[in-house]
Design an enzyme around this catalytic site. Structure first.
Site, PDB file in Angstrom:
ATOM      1  NE  ARG A 104      -3.602   0.104   2.634  1.00  0.00           N
ATOM      2  CZ  ARG A 104      -4.791   0.485   2.148  1.00  0.00           C
ATOM      3  NH1 ARG A 104      -5.420  -0.309   1.315  1.00  0.00           N
ATOM      4  NH2 ARG A 104      -5.338   1.616   2.514  1.00  0.00           N
ATOM      5  CB  CYS A 132     -14.263   4.451   6.913  1.00  0.00           C
ATOM      6  SG  CYS A 132     -13.371   2.946   6.569  1.00  0.00           S
TER       7      CYS A 132
HETATM    8  N1  SAM Z   1      -5.694   7.301   5.825  1.00  0.00           N
HETATM    9  C1  SAM Z   1      -5.801   6.587   4.590  1.00  0.00           C
HETATM   10  C2  SAM Z   1      -6.362   7.522   3.519  1.00  0.00           C
HETATM   11  O1  SAM Z   1      -6.994   8.503   3.858  1.00  0.00           O
HETATM   12  O2  SAM Z   1      -6.076   7.306   2.328  1.00  0.00           O
HETATM   13  C3  SAM Z   1      -6.630   5.337   4.735  1.00  0.00           C
HETATM   14  C4  SAM Z   1      -6.093   4.441   5.817  1.00  0.00           C
HETATM   15  S1  SAM Z   1      -6.935   2.915   6.011  1.00  0.00           S
HETATM   16  C5  SAM Z   1      -8.425   3.375   6.721  1.00  0.00           C
HETATM   17  C6  SAM Z   1      -6.068   2.175   7.330  1.00  0.00           C
HETATM   18  C7  SAM Z   1      -4.625   1.804   7.069  1.00  0.00           C
HETATM   19  O3  SAM Z   1      -4.123   1.179   8.233  1.00  0.00           O
HETATM   20  C8  SAM Z   1      -4.411   0.814   5.932  1.00  0.00           C
HETATM   21  O4  SAM Z   1      -3.593   1.394   4.948  1.00  0.00           O
HETATM   22  C9  SAM Z   1      -3.712  -0.370   6.592  1.00  0.00           C
HETATM   23  O5  SAM Z   1      -2.685  -0.937   5.794  1.00  0.00           O
HETATM   24  C10 SAM Z   1      -3.145   0.244   7.855  1.00  0.00           C
HETATM   25  N2  SAM Z   1      -2.916  -0.730   8.941  1.00  0.00           N
HETATM   26  C11 SAM Z   1      -3.342  -2.011   9.034  1.00  0.00           C
HETATM   27  N3  SAM Z   1      -2.870  -2.590  10.156  1.00  0.00           N
HETATM   28  C12 SAM Z   1      -2.148  -1.657  10.786  1.00  0.00           C
HETATM   29  C13 SAM Z   1      -1.378  -1.657  11.987  1.00  0.00           C
HETATM   30  N4  SAM Z   1      -1.291  -2.733  12.766  1.00  0.00           N
HETATM   31  N5  SAM Z   1      -0.718  -0.531  12.303  1.00  0.00           N
HETATM   32  C14 SAM Z   1      -0.797   0.563  11.512  1.00  0.00           C
HETATM   33  N6  SAM Z   1      -1.501   0.608  10.388  1.00  0.00           N
HETATM   34  C15 SAM Z   1      -2.163  -0.478  10.025  1.00  0.00           C
END
Ligand code: SAM
Length: 437
Positions: free
Chosen positions: A128, A221
């Site tokens: 990502r 979200c």
């Molecule tokens: N803020 C972003 C945007 O506005 O485009 C969307 C973020 S999305 C809701 C949440 C993100 O948290 C994902 O990209 C995911 O890969 C990441 N994530 C997943 N597990 C995580 C962890 N243990 N620690 C930090 N981030 C994590």
């Protein structure tokens, strides 16, 4: 599309008389929107502004359009636009976007910072992170470090460092059900509780990185109270120096459940998808700023000479910051970062270019980040030429130009540098970004 049965049961209880309107909204189309990038010189008029926002518009813009490719717009649905708007950093702040890919909140935060201060944009997933880097680059900001770390590892390098932290947490994604029905397949009754555990784990690390007096914006979200108000209440119980700050309710936002300061966005009330946002303030007195010494750039004599020769010939402004090389690549980092040598860096600030044998070749990123008024020579291309340019082909020009580097502009916005000899433009549009328009 049919919603999971347990989901329907749950929200019938939570929403009471509003529940039927809420369920009916899933039969309507998801709301498309975008933000205009204020860092870009070449502004184009758009219709249908989102009320009470600085840069938001309803509508869809194609990923192949000049507006998207030049970073003038960023597609983001309206509810998601409320998160950075609540955070609204002021110029010069040190800001962390802790879960940042693909970059919606990050690019929005950069709009507020206006190339001042520092934004650390972090994403744990390597895959990502790639999209995040691309989106940051296209946006054209000069004050961003993109890291690919776990919150835990990040916290070891940034103790009490940030004035503002945004955690747009990984969540059960209920608010995405309408836009992306596939999100429903992961959902089960206990999913929100499982997500809440991860959210708390991330927040523990986030708090370690907050400077006394700083603020923390938490968003998801999803509508699940387990991941929203319950997580905020947990934060307040764990950290007595945090207090909730009111989120102004605009455009049909609802109050949090038994938490009037927080905001919920439901599609039957707010024209957008699902979102929750809360803002917390650290009540501890702000520490006086230690006067930090400016780090010295570490270019050798030859590198300095090559860069300066290029800059003198092609750039009208002095790019302030810390110049760093990685092999033959030159980067510009914002001043004032702590030691980041133990972190996985996905984008070490602004990539300026490459040292070749006896010359310096500017990067695509530099040609995107500079404004037309900041470069010595540029060539404006029209939409037909844009289609040839983004496909990677050589572009015939209608007149002869003096040999050299030119910033390529579409609607007045940079699309990288290209080398021109006579009436031929040699295409440097990155191979990985090329497409048939
Ligand atoms: N803020 C972003 C945007 O506005 O485009 C969307 C973020 S999305 C809701 C949440 C993100 O948290 C994902 O990209 C995911 O890969 C990441 N994530 C997943 N597990 C995580 C962890 N243990 N620690 C930090 N981030 C994590």
């Amino acid at each position: 599309m049919s919603l999971p049965e347990k989901f329907v049961e749950k929200y019938r209880t939570i929403l009471g008389s509003e529940a039927e309107n809420f369920f009916a909204s899933f039969k309507e189309e998801a709301v498309a929107a975008f933000r205009v990038n204020p860092l870009k010189d070449g502004q184009v008029p758009f219709e249908n502004p989102i009320p009470n926002t600085d840069w938001g518009y309803y509508g869809k813009v194609s990923g192949k359009s000049a507006e998207h490719v030049s970073g003038l717009i960023y597609s983001q649905e309206p509810a998601a636009q409320m998160v950075a708007q609540v955070a609204a950093p002021t110029k010069g702040m040190k800001v962390l976007d802790l879960a940042a890919a693909p970059g919606g909140k990050t690019t929005h935060l950069l709009s507020y910072l206006d190339n001042t201060g520092i934004l650390v944009s972090n994403e744990i997933s390597k895959k990502r992170c790639k999209a995040l880097v691309e989106n940051v680059e296209r946006f054209g900001a000069r004050n961003v470090l993109v890291t690919n770390e776990s919150p835990k590892k990040l916290a070891q390098s940034f103790k009490h460092y940030f004035d503002l932290i945004v955690l747009d947490a990984p969540c059960s994604g209920e608010g995405m059900f309408r836009k992306d029905p596939a999100a429903m397949q992961y959902w089960h009754e206990d999913y929100p509780t499982e997500c809440a555990e991860l959210q708390k784990e991330i927040l523990r690390e986030a708090v370690k990185m907050l400077t006394p007096g700083g603020s923390l914006v938490y968003s998801t979200c999803t509508w699940a109270p387990e991941e929203n108000e319950a997580v905020v209440n947990w934060l307040l119980s764990q950290y007595d120096f945090l207090e909730l700050v009111e989120v102004p309710k605009i455009n049909g936002m609802a109050e949090g459940i038994d938490m009037p300061e927080a905001a919920r966005m439901y599609p039957h009330r707010f024209k957008g998808e699902g979102q929750f946002v809360a803002k917390l303030q650290d009540k501890r007195p702000a520490q006086p700023l230690a006067s930090s010494k400016l780090a010295k750039s570490q270019l050798n004599k030859k590198e300095q000479k090559l860069w300066q020769a290029f800059a003198k010939e092609n750039i009208k402004i002095k790019l302030e910051g810390l110049y760093q090389t990685f092999g033959d690549q030159l980067y510009l980092l914002p001043q004032g970062l702590p030691d980041i040598s133990r972190l996985k860096i996905a984008r070490n600030g602004l990539h300026l270019g490459t040292f070749k044998k006896n010359r310096f070749e500017p990067s695509f990123a530099l040609g995107v980040a500079l404004k037309k008024s900041e470069v010595v020579q540029s060539i404006e291309i029209d939409i037909e030429q844009f289609k040839i340019y983004v496909s990677g082909n050589t572009l015939p020009l209608s007149k002869n130009y003096k040999k050299g580097w030119y910033q390529i502009l579409v609607n007045g916005n940079g699309l990288g540098f290209a080398k021109v000899t006579g009436n031929t433009l040699k295409n440097y549009f990155p191979k990985g970004l090329r497409f048939q328009a």
